[in-house]
Every structure is written in C-alpha cells, then in structure tokens.
Design a protein around this motif. Sequence first.
Motif, PDB file in Angstrom:
ATOM      1  N   ILE A 130     -13.046 -12.633   4.755  1.00 13.24           N
ATOM      2  CA  ILE A 130     -11.651 -12.687   4.300  1.00 13.24           C
ATOM      3  C   ILE A 130     -10.941 -11.334   4.373  1.00 13.24           C
ATOM      4  N   ARG A 131     -11.617 -10.306   4.848  1.00 16.45           N
ATOM      5  CA  ARG A 131     -11.008  -8.975   4.814  1.00 16.45           C
ATOM      6  C   ARG A 131      -9.782  -8.902   5.717  1.00 16.45           C
ATOM      7  N   PRO A 132      -8.797  -8.110   5.317  1.00 13.42           N
ATOM      8  CA  PRO A 132      -7.594  -7.935   6.144  1.00 13.42           C
ATOM      9  C   PRO A 132      -7.881  -7.064   7.358  1.00 13.42           C
ATOM     10  N   LEU A 133      -6.933  -7.010   8.270  1.00 18.27           N
ATOM     11  CA  LEU A 133      -7.088  -6.193   9.468  1.00 18.27           C
ATOM     12  C   LEU A 133      -6.833  -4.721   9.189  1.00 18.27           C
ATOM     13  N   THR A 134      -6.060  -4.444   8.139  1.00 16.23           N
ATOM     14  CA  THR A 134      -5.699  -3.060   7.832  1.00 16.23           C
ATOM     15  C   THR A 134      -6.012  -2.723   6.390  1.00 16.23           C
ATOM     16  N   CYS A 135      -6.116  -1.457   6.103  1.00 13.73           N
ATOM     17  CA  CYS A 135      -6.365  -0.969   4.744  1.00 13.73           C
ATOM     18  C   CYS A 135      -5.274  -1.459   3.797  1.00 13.73           C
ATOM     19  N   SER A 136      -5.683  -1.953   2.639  1.00 11.55           N
ATOM     20  CA  SER A 136      -4.719  -2.436   1.658  1.00 11.55           C
ATOM     21  C   SER A 136      -3.767  -1.351   1.187  1.00 11.55           C
ATOM     22  N   VAL A 137      -4.212  -0.099   1.249  1.00 11.12           N
ATOM     23  CA  VAL A 137      -3.448   1.006   0.674  1.00 11.12           C
ATOM     24  C   VAL A 137      -2.591   1.708   1.722  1.00 11.12           C
ATOM     25  N   CYS A 138      -3.218   2.231   2.779  1.00  8.20           N
ATOM     26  CA  CYS A 138      -2.472   3.033   3.762  1.00  8.20           C
ATOM     27  C   CYS A 138      -2.135   2.262   5.037  1.00  8.20           C
ATOM     28  N   ARG A 139      -2.722   1.086   5.201  1.00  8.05           N
ATOM     29  CA  ARG A 139      -2.415   0.174   6.303  1.00  8.05           C
ATOM     30  C   ARG A 139      -2.909   0.633   7.670  1.00  8.05           C
ATOM     31  N   VAL A 140      -3.831   1.571   7.717  1.00  7.57           N
ATOM     32  CA  VAL A 140      -4.466   1.886   9.002  1.00  7.57           C
ATOM     33  C   VAL A 140      -5.486   0.796   9.302  1.00  7.57           C
ATOM     34  N   ASP A 141      -5.905   0.693  10.557  1.00  2.00           N
ATOM     35  CA  ASP A 141      -6.877  -0.321  10.928  1.00  2.00           C
ATOM     36  C   ASP A 141      -8.155  -0.180  10.100  1.00  2.00           C
ATOM     37  N   LEU A 142      -8.689  -1.315   9.689  1.00  2.00           N
ATOM     38  CA  LEU A 142      -9.879  -1.331   8.838  1.00  2.00           C
ATOM     39  C   LEU A 142     -11.105  -1.595   9.701  1.00  2.00           C
ATOM     40  N   ASP A 143     -12.137  -0.777   9.542  1.00  2.00           N
ATOM     41  CA  ASP A 143     -13.368  -1.008  10.298  1.00  2.00           C
ATOM     42  C   ASP A 143     -14.466  -1.507   9.356  1.00  2.00           C
ATOM     43  N   ASP A 144     -15.681  -1.563   9.843  1.00  2.00           N
ATOM     44  CA  ASP A 144     -16.773  -2.139   9.063  1.00  2.00           C
ATOM     45  C   ASP A 144     -17.236  -1.270   7.907  1.00  2.00           C
ATOM     46  N   THR A 145     -16.685  -0.079   7.769  1.00  2.00           N
ATOM     47  CA  THR A 145     -17.092   0.808   6.676  1.00  2.00           C
ATOM     48  C   THR A 145     -16.141   0.708   5.483  1.00  2.00           C
ATOM     49  N   TYR A 146     -15.379  -0.357   5.419  1.00  6.84           N
ATOM     50  CA  TYR A 146     -14.391  -0.501   4.336  1.00  6.84           C
ATOM     51  C   TYR A 146     -15.067  -0.541   2.961  1.00  6.84           C
ATOM     52  N   ARG A 147     -14.267  -0.257   1.942  1.00  3.12           N
ATOM     53  CA  ARG A 147     -14.710  -0.285   0.551  1.00  3.12           C
ATOM     54  C   ARG A 147     -13.850  -1.285  -0.215  1.00  3.12           C
ATOM     55  N   THR A 148     -14.439  -1.994  -1.167  1.00  2.00           N
ATOM     56  CA  THR A 148     -13.684  -2.960  -1.965  1.00  2.00           C
ATOM     57  C   THR A 148     -13.721  -2.562  -3.436  1.00  2.00           C
ATOM     58  N   ARG A 149     -12.614  -2.801  -4.110  1.00  7.78           N
ATOM     59  CA  ARG A 149     -12.509  -2.524  -5.540  1.00  7.78           C
ATOM     60  C   ARG A 149     -11.574  -3.543  -6.195  1.00  7.78           C
ATOM     61  N   TRP A 150     -11.824  -3.804  -7.474  1.00 10.99           N
ATOM     62  CA  TRP A 150     -10.879  -4.516  -8.323  1.00 10.99           C
ATOM     63  C   TRP A 150      -9.993  -3.505  -9.032  1.00 10.99           C
ATOM     64  N   ILE A 151      -8.753  -3.869  -9.258  1.00 19.35           N
ATOM     65  CA  ILE A 151      -7.874  -3.060 -10.099  1.00 19.35           C
ATOM     66  C   ILE A 151      -6.846  -3.989 -10.734  1.00 19.35           C
ATOM     67  N   SER A 152      -6.516  -3.752 -11.989  1.00 12.19           N
ATOM     68  CA  SER A 152      -5.511  -4.559 -12.692  1.00 12.19           C
ATOM     69  C   SER A 152      -4.208  -3.779 -12.744  1.00 12.19           C
ATOM     70  N   LEU A 153      -3.158  -4.371 -12.202  1.00  9.86           N
ATOM     71  CA  LEU A 153      -1.847  -3.727 -12.168  1.00  9.86           C
ATOM     72  C   LEU A 153      -0.761  -4.747 -12.464  1.00  9.86           C
ATOM     73  N   LYS A 154       0.392  -4.247 -12.835  1.00 10.15           N
ATOM     74  CA  LYS A 154       1.511  -5.145 -13.100  1.00 10.15           C
ATOM     75  C   LYS A 154       2.109  -5.630 -11.796  1.00 10.15           C
ATOM     76  N   MET A 155       2.228  -6.955 -11.670  1.00  3.33           N
ATOM     77  CA  MET A 155       2.889  -7.585 -10.538  1.00  3.33           C
ATOM     78  C   MET A 155       4.078  -8.338 -11.102  1.00  3.33           C
ATOM     79  N   ALA A 156       5.266  -7.841 -10.864  1.00  2.00           N
ATOM     80  CA  ALA A 156       6.471  -8.453 -11.423  1.00  2.00           C
ATOM     81  C   ALA A 156       6.361  -8.470 -12.944  1.00  2.00           C
TER      82      ALA A 156
END
Length: 208
Positions: free
Chosen positions: A139-165
């Motif tokens: 299910i991983r995206p094609l680009t980094c969730s943060v900076c939007r550069v292309d994501l390769d197989d060395t990606y890192r995943t984290r949970w974070i709680s933030l205000k959405m609307a």
Amino acid sequence: MLHHEMQDEHSDAWKRLLDLINDAAAQNIEEWTPGSLMPPEEWHSIVTLPPQIGTLKSVRKLCLYGSSLVRIPPEIGEMTALEEFDLYTSYRLHWFPYEITHCPQLKDSRISTRALYGNFKNRNPFPDLRGETGFLDSIRPLTCSVCRVDLDDTYRTRWISLKMATDVVPLLVFACSVSCIDSLPFPPNNYVLKPHRGGRSIEQPPRR
C-alpha cells in the motif's frame, strides 16, 4: 491490527466508481457523495478509493458517510479544493494517510473518532508497523509522505497523531529518510508526543 483487505479492482463496483470519478472531474463537481450514486451492495464492497480521486480538483465537500472503507489513498492530498470531509459512521476506518495534511483548504471534518487508533476516549492501540512489512509494501505511496521525492525500498514508516480539520487523527507516514521523520510537526497534548512505530509498548496518555 491493520485491515489487510485488498480491493477487487475487476469488480463492477470498482469500474462504476472510476466512472463516477471521471464524471465528477469532467463536470467540476464541488460536492461528491459516491455512496448515493451506487447500489448499496456495490458501495459497501469498496474498501479503498481509487488513486484517481486526486483528479477531483473542484470537490470542496467529500461525503463518505457510512462507508466500508478501511483505507484512504495518499492521492487525497491532491484534492486541493477540499474543505469538508465527512466520514461519519465509517467504523472500519481507523487511520488516515499523512498526505491528507497537504490539502490546504481542509477545515471541517466529521469522523466517528472512537474507531480511530489512539483516540482519547478509548486509546485504541496502534498496530505495530514492524510486523506489517509485507502489507505496507503493498500500500505504500510512490513518493515520500513528507517531502514528496520518489520513495524507494528503504522507506521508513511511523504513526503520528495530528489535527486534521476539526479532529485529531492518527496518520501513517511513509518517509524517505530520518530527516523527514524529524521534520514532522509536534502532536497536540494528550497524544503520543512523537512519531512512533506502534505496538502495545507505546504508552498513551490516560483515557478521558
């Protein structure tokens, strides 16, 4: 545990949903409620939305009330006009992609928050991302969730709680580097105060 259900992309329901997205994009629809445009049995077979929702540049209100969704695709961050997001009674949806923070106009949300990981009312545990490697690859995206550069197989995943609307929600981050993780915003008080990998060892604040 994360819902592992994968969408049947060969079904009539999926094809109908793609057609509805194409029509909404062509007509510059501002309010879109796909569940009202499909037979109930087809709508409830949808467990994620197509990435093509990113083409809905005119949609200001997205209503997914009472859906059977278990995931929202990261392409929702491309819905640049989105202001209102209604997911009330979508009880199988426990988290959101970090990319939703890229919706610059989003200001109003309606969510069944008791179903969310880490919600202050019940502190549902966050799934341990370290045990979900194979599923996350699917299910991983094609680009980094943060900076939007292309994501390769060395990606890192984290949970974070933030205000959405108007709600604080758990977000899943796919990051290309430690620096992107370090650049994430600080969560609000009364939530885990840093990005984390989940698991029952994560100490959450007491329920309120």
